[in-house]
Write a protein that holds these residues in place. Structure first.
Motif, PDB file in Angstrom:
ATOM      1  N   TYR A 192       0.815  -1.213   0.000  1.00 24.09           N
ATOM      2  CA  TYR A 192       0.000   0.000   0.000  1.00 24.09           C
ATOM      3  C   TYR A 192       0.845   1.259   0.000  1.00 24.09           C
ATOM      4  CZ  TYR A 192      -2.906  -3.745   1.784  1.00 24.09           C
ATOM      5  OH  TYR A 192      -3.536  -4.952   1.955  1.00 24.09           O
ATOM      6  N   ASP A 210      -1.915   5.648  -3.316  1.00 21.66           N
ATOM      7  CA  ASP A 210      -2.957   6.517  -3.849  1.00 21.66           C
ATOM      8  C   ASP A 210      -2.403   7.917  -4.142  1.00 21.66           C
ATOM      9  OD1 ASP A 210      -2.714   6.939  -1.133  1.00 21.66           O
ATOM     10  OD2 ASP A 210      -4.859   6.909  -0.693  1.00 21.66           O
ATOM     11  N   GLN A 246      -3.256   0.394  15.237  1.00 21.18           N
ATOM     12  CA  GLN A 246      -4.592   0.846  15.620  1.00 21.18           C
ATOM     13  C   GLN A 246      -4.596   2.313  15.990  1.00 21.18           C
ATOM     14  OE1 GLN A 246      -5.831  -2.431  18.548  1.00 21.18           O
ATOM     15  NE2 GLN A 246      -7.742  -1.524  17.847  1.00 21.18           N
ATOM     16  N   ASP A 269      -2.943  -6.251   7.126  1.00 20.19           N
ATOM     17  CA  ASP A 269      -3.633  -7.550   7.178  1.00 20.19           C
ATOM     18  C   ASP A 269      -2.943  -8.523   8.128  1.00 20.19           C
ATOM     19  OD1 ASP A 269      -1.861  -7.160   4.864  1.00 20.19           O
ATOM     20  OD2 ASP A 269      -2.052  -9.320   4.648  1.00 20.19           O
ATOM     21  N   VAL A 272      -4.189  -7.414  11.615  1.00 19.41           N
ATOM     22  CA  VAL A 272      -5.560  -7.822  11.929  1.00 19.41           C
ATOM     23  C   VAL A 272      -5.543  -9.154  12.670  1.00 19.41           C
ATOM     24  CG1 VAL A 272      -7.683  -8.691  10.862  1.00 19.41           C
ATOM     25  CG2 VAL A 272      -6.703  -6.529  10.098  1.00 19.41           C
ATOM     26  N   ASP A 273      -4.712 -10.087  12.195  1.00 15.09           N
ATOM     27  CA  ASP A 273      -4.617 -11.372  12.875  1.00 15.09           C
ATOM     28  C   ASP A 273      -4.058 -11.229  14.289  1.00 15.09           C
ATOM     29  OD1 ASP A 273      -5.600 -12.645  10.672  1.00 15.09           O
ATOM     30  OD2 ASP A 273      -3.644 -13.135   9.841  1.00 15.09           O
ATOM     31  N   ILE A 275      -4.303  -8.619  16.266  1.00 19.92           N
ATOM     32  CA  ILE A 275      -5.320  -8.019  17.136  1.00 19.92           C
ATOM     33  C   ILE A 275      -6.304  -9.094  17.605  1.00 19.92           C
ATOM     34  CG2 ILE A 275      -7.274  -6.419  17.201  1.00 19.92           C
ATOM     35  CD1 ILE A 275      -5.710  -4.650  15.234  1.00 19.92           C
TER      36      ILE A 275
ATOM     37  N   ASP B 190      -7.899   7.862   1.903  1.00 19.04           N
ATOM     38  CA  ASP B 190      -7.005   6.712   1.707  1.00 19.04           C
ATOM     39  C   ASP B 190      -7.762   5.655   0.934  1.00 19.04           C
ATOM     40  OD1 ASP B 190      -4.843   7.598   3.473  1.00 19.04           O
ATOM     41  OD2 ASP B 190      -6.321   7.308   5.059  1.00 19.04           O
ATOM     42  N   PHE B 191      -7.150   5.112  -0.094  1.00 20.70           N
ATOM     43  CA  PHE B 191      -7.780   3.973  -0.775  1.00 20.70           C
ATOM     44  C   PHE B 191      -6.725   3.041  -1.322  1.00 20.70           C
ATOM     45  CE2 PHE B 191      -7.413   5.307  -5.286  1.00 20.70           C
ATOM     46  CZ  PHE B 191      -7.088   6.656  -5.129  1.00 20.70           C
ATOM     47  N   TYR B 192      -7.080   1.771  -1.409  1.00 17.22           N
ATOM     48  CA  TYR B 192      -6.123   0.740  -1.787  1.00 17.22           C
ATOM     49  C   TYR B 192      -6.517   0.050  -3.084  1.00 17.22           C
ATOM     50  CZ  TYR B 192      -5.574   1.480   3.192  1.00 17.22           C
ATOM     51  OH  TYR B 192      -5.432   2.055   4.411  1.00 17.22           O
ATOM     52  N   LEU B 244     -15.608 -11.191   7.224  1.00 17.33           N
ATOM     53  CA  LEU B 244     -15.261 -11.226   5.804  1.00 17.33           C
ATOM     54  C   LEU B 244     -13.848 -10.712   5.553  1.00 17.33           C
ATOM     55  CD1 LEU B 244     -17.367 -12.079   3.771  1.00 17.33           C
ATOM     56  CD2 LEU B 244     -17.695  -9.693   3.193  1.00 17.33           C
ATOM     57  N   GLN B 246     -11.380 -10.507   7.688  1.00 17.36           N
ATOM     58  CA  GLN B 246     -10.382 -11.393   8.289  1.00 17.36           C
ATOM     59  C   GLN B 246     -10.238 -12.679   7.500  1.00 17.36           C
ATOM     60  OE1 GLN B 246     -11.647 -11.316  12.664  1.00 17.36           O
ATOM     61  NE2 GLN B 246      -9.512 -11.922  12.686  1.00 17.36           N
ATOM     62  N   ARG B 249      -8.781 -11.830   4.022  1.00 19.22           N
ATOM     63  CA  ARG B 249      -7.669 -10.886   4.026  1.00 19.22           C
ATOM     64  C   ARG B 249      -7.881  -9.734   3.043  1.00 19.22           C
ATOM     65  NH1 ARG B 249      -2.896 -13.473   6.298  1.00 19.22           N
ATOM     66  NH2 ARG B 249      -3.622 -15.435   7.154  1.00 19.22           N
ATOM     67  N   SER B 251      -8.307  -5.778   1.815  1.00 18.53           N
ATOM     68  CA  SER B 251      -7.843  -4.451   2.213  1.00 18.53           C
ATOM     69  C   SER B 251      -8.975  -3.441   2.068  1.00 18.53           C
ATOM     70  CB  SER B 251      -6.641  -4.025   1.373  1.00 18.53           C
ATOM     71  OG  SER B 251      -6.967  -4.072   0.002  1.00 18.53           O
ATOM     72  N   VAL B 268      -9.931  -1.506   5.367  1.00 20.63           N
ATOM     73  CA  VAL B 268      -9.523  -2.379   6.468  1.00 20.63           C
ATOM     74  C   VAL B 268      -9.288  -1.607   7.772  1.00 20.63           C
ATOM     75  CG1 VAL B 268      -7.095  -2.335   5.800  1.00 20.63           C
ATOM     76  CG2 VAL B 268      -7.946  -4.262   7.102  1.00 20.63           C
ATOM     77  N   VAL B 272     -10.519  -2.781  11.485  1.00 23.79           N
ATOM     78  CA  VAL B 272      -9.649  -3.017  12.636  1.00 23.79           C
ATOM     79  C   VAL B 272     -10.359  -2.569  13.914  1.00 23.79           C
ATOM     80  CG1 VAL B 272      -7.559  -2.178  13.769  1.00 23.79           C
ATOM     81  CG2 VAL B 272      -7.460  -2.959  11.414  1.00 23.79           C
ATOM     82  N   ASP B 273     -11.010  -1.406  13.848  1.00 27.11           N
ATOM     83  CA  ASP B 273     -11.740  -0.915  15.018  1.00 27.11           C
ATOM     84  C   ASP B 273     -12.901  -1.844  15.380  1.00 27.11           C
ATOM     85  OD1 ASP B 273     -10.073   1.231  15.217  1.00 27.11           O
ATOM     86  OD2 ASP B 273     -11.368   2.582  14.088  1.00 27.11           O
ATOM     87  N   ILE B 275     -13.144  -5.070  14.803  1.00 28.64           N
ATOM     88  CA  ILE B 275     -12.621  -6.308  15.391  1.00 28.64           C
ATOM     89  C   ILE B 275     -12.315  -6.091  16.872  1.00 28.64           C
ATOM     90  CG2 ILE B 275     -10.688  -7.939  15.371  1.00 28.64           C
ATOM     91  CD1 ILE B 275     -10.540  -7.491  12.346  1.00 28.64           C
TER      92      ILE B 275
END
Lengths: 469, 469
Positions: A192, A210, A246, A269, A272-273, A275, B190-192, B244, B246, B249, B251, B268, B272-273, B275
């Motif tokens: 990214y 971006d 975070q 990613d 995420v795992d 967390i 932000d974008f991926y 979904l 997680q 994976r 982004s 993502v 994260v928040d 999760i």
């Protein structure tokens, strides 16, 4: 990822989406049931067709849901359809079991195909000799990278990071950067951000993709890059890494070695795992389970649960010893024996409430030395208020039940005392453990409930002995 | 983000990184202490300087750590330095308190600057009239988007998504796409990924930015895009969205309305928040706390804890009623009253272990209808094995303590019974609750411990009455 079109056919059932939310994605119980039947029937074609249609993450779930015998059979039938990715999504226990059954050459092949962090996970589970055997079978280049990865401590940034990344010098412009990307080989699978480095390969900023894509080719990298960045030392604990991602909403971050040079990157990613893992660890530890043992063997599971139960047996005996000092009082007034568990139980619950909030707040860094006093005072007051309310309730119930106002007074007083103790202990114990570098999630509960049990019994029986006898 | 260089000076202390891991990032307790002192001294310059140096996420933490009076003072002194971003990082309770003190115009200004999901959060906390007043003050365009956001149910994809996204037709090539990005306005922060849509604006694939950047300008989008994508219906529960992301994976992912048209995207970092929130919810609920009340007022906190304690009082009285049936036995053999809590306590702990694993496994979808029977059988066996071991231990202890082999036999038998019940109840109850759409995290604990308490007391005292009297 396969190139087969798999866009979900939402148009077909536009009205049923809300009702079927749970069933839209993920592995379906019916699919599992069907594959089980096919396995029993040795229906190779149907099994292979079903597996071919599943996403690797769902195949991993499927394997977890099968019994060991079915697992082996499935892998025998559809080994070529089970990609390396499946192994990275598998529960640790199940993966270990599967890898245990493999030949060295097979393990080497798997490790070779996995991403670095997953490859290291697989190798880390092996015995030292076998690990060396597998390493010897790997291509030299890959072996070196993996050996370096293994040299970092478990649960640190070094284990989490990937080595492939894109770094460009500050004096390039966007056009040069894009040209470089179009020619480059060995790019990371997903990224990214591009890292901007100085001549010593020290990171000095990041260029989000971006931003890069929205800038004209002649714009210098130094003009659009973010100079504000959070660098991750390679030895940083993964919990700290997760906190960083975070707190500052990072999509990726540069990992640096001790001299500050860029050696890897961590993407969101992977975090995420972490967390999920860390939250899961807290949940399990608070419940007295040292590790996720859902897929563990019976004996292994019994063993991991044993320690905690043994500690609890000891504290329960301790409470009984405390009770035994008051056997004369109980013999005279049997109502005491009947009512005795109530005060202890209420204290245990109030203490658990407070310690749960405290453990969680410590983990999320909302509770620190700087607001400890305020929060402790608040918890003590909350405990006192609820203590008084429940003292009145149980006092009245006991009075009516045993037709004795004194018993009501005694239990009410004991209730206030124990709930106050519970509120204070529920906050002080996790904080104290944290200060002594003991995980508050794992040990708070036993300390707090031991205290509330003993204080609960002693306060009630002690006050009763003084007042009633 | 500011353009001030803030790369951490790692070079200065290369050897101390490992030791000081905890202190490298995030808000420092000393800083909080110092700002408190400055606030007491009304030292405006120092306060403003300190705030100016902090990241918005750390300013949010600072505000959470201050007392209400200090908070107001800080905002009075450094209002212009506290950007809208700070509010999106604040704990809900604290943010509500701060917004309560603002004028309508101030709230409108804040809402206008926030990202859509955070703006909706702030508005959602307000009373209906005030919400309307604030909406009326917003620019028409922004108001419409926010009103639409508010129309989606809380905790659904509609609330999580942002409306700004990049979508291109399939027949474009990479060059056209890049040219479009360089000219476009109103791009997301932000974008991926870029979404590829058909003429009806239905998503047909995604183009990750890294793929786009590595491709030559004349390559058609249709050639490099991923056709496999997971679409999110706007009404999908946020927990499902998190699953979904997680599981596969992701982004970012496209959000579609009921007719399948692309209306937003979720990235993502928002997930994260979610999760964290969902895991936190489970932890708190298992501990008998209905919501995170660390920063809540004393009365509010006492109120939220009350319900659970009331339920526990009721079940504790129930257990006492069960005990009261055996008062004659206890009067004769007082050792029974002394030992009575041990069996119940061990059952409670064993039950909690099992239910914790079950609740977590249900949340992560590792435990479903298709593997329930296997896991239940395993848990029962684990409970039986540990039950037997602890029966022997407590049997011997009781025999030695009271010099009576019969008491040893009685408590040993009761222990096996109760631990077996605990293991089965710890698995069956969460599964049953889940089937009836009741959150197993919130209700399992009370059911399981009520059962293990009552069975614990009744088994021990009942067997004792039969054997000893």
């Amino acid at each position: 990822m396969s190139e087969v079109p798999e866009t979900e056919p939402l148009d077909k059932a536009p009205l049923s989406i809300r009702e079927e939310e749970d069933a839209v994605y993920g592995l379906n119980d019916d699919t599992v049931q069907q594959i089980r039947e096919y396995l029993d029937q040795n229906n190779v074609n149907e099994i292979r067709q079903q597996i071919a249609e599943l996403h690797s993450a769902d195949i991993a779930d499927l394997i977890e849901h099968l019994r060991p015998k079915h697992r082996s059979k499935l892998l025998l039938i559809a080994d070529d359809l089970v990609e390396a990715d499946v192994y990275s999504d598998l529960d640790d226990t199940v993966r270990e079991d599967l890898v245990d059954e493999m030949e060295t050459a097979e393990i080497a092949e798997l490790v070779n195909e996995l991403e670095l962090d997953d490859a290291i996970d697989v190798l880390d589970d092996l015995e030292k000799d076998e690990q060396q055997d597998v390493l010897n079978e790997l291509p030299a280049e890959n072996r070196l990278v993996i050996e370096e990865g293994l040299s970092y401590q478990e649960d640190t940034a070094g284990r989490l990071m990937q080595r492939d990344l894109v770094a460009v010098p500050e004096y390039w412009d966007i056009g040069q950067t894009i040209d470089y990307l179009r020619e480059a080989e060995g790019l990371p699978k997903d990224f990214y951000e591009i890292f901007v480095v100085d001549p010593r390969h020290h990171p000095i900023g990041t260029l989000p993709l971006d931003h890069a894509m929205c800038s004209r080719p002649n714009v210098p990298v130094s003009e659009v890059m973010h100079r504000e960045q959070k660098l991750i030392p390679v030895g940083m604990d993964q919990e700290e890494v997760a906190y960083l991602f975070q707190q500052y909403r990072l999509s990726s971050a540069a990992v640096v070695n001790e001299s500050g040079a860029l050696i890897g990157m961590i993407t969101v990613d992977d975090v995420v795992d972490v967390i999920s893992e860390e939250a899961e660890e807290d949940i399990l530890r608070l419940g007295g389970v040292s590790e996720d043992d859902l897929f563990g063997s019976i004996l292994e599971t019994a063993r991991t649960r044993f320690t905690w139960l043994l500690v609890n047996l000891f504290t329960a005996i301790l409470a009984s010893v405390a009770i035994s000092f008051f056997d004369a009082a109980m013999e005279k007034v049997i109502a005491l024996a009947v009512l005795m568990p109530i005060v202890a139980s209420m204290g245990g619950n109030a203490g658990t409430q407070t310690l749960t909030v405290a453990v969680r707040a410590i983990a999320t860094r909302e509770l620190t030395a700087s607001n400890m006093t305020v929060i402790l005072r608040k918890e003590a007051l909350v405990a006192f208020i609820n203590g008084c309310i429940f003292a009145i309730l149980i006092g009245l119930v006991s009075w009516v039940w045993f037709g004795d106002a004194d018993i009501g007074w005694v239990i009410a007083l004991a209730m206030v005392v124990n709930m106050l103790v519970a509120g204070i202990a529920g906050m002080v114990i996790p904080i104290t453990l944290e200060r002594h570098d003991i995980d508050p999630a794992i040990a708070s509960s036993v300390f707090v409930t031991t205290i509330t049990d003993i204080i609960g019994f002693v306060a009630f029986l002690g006050i009763a002995s003084a007042v009633l006898l």
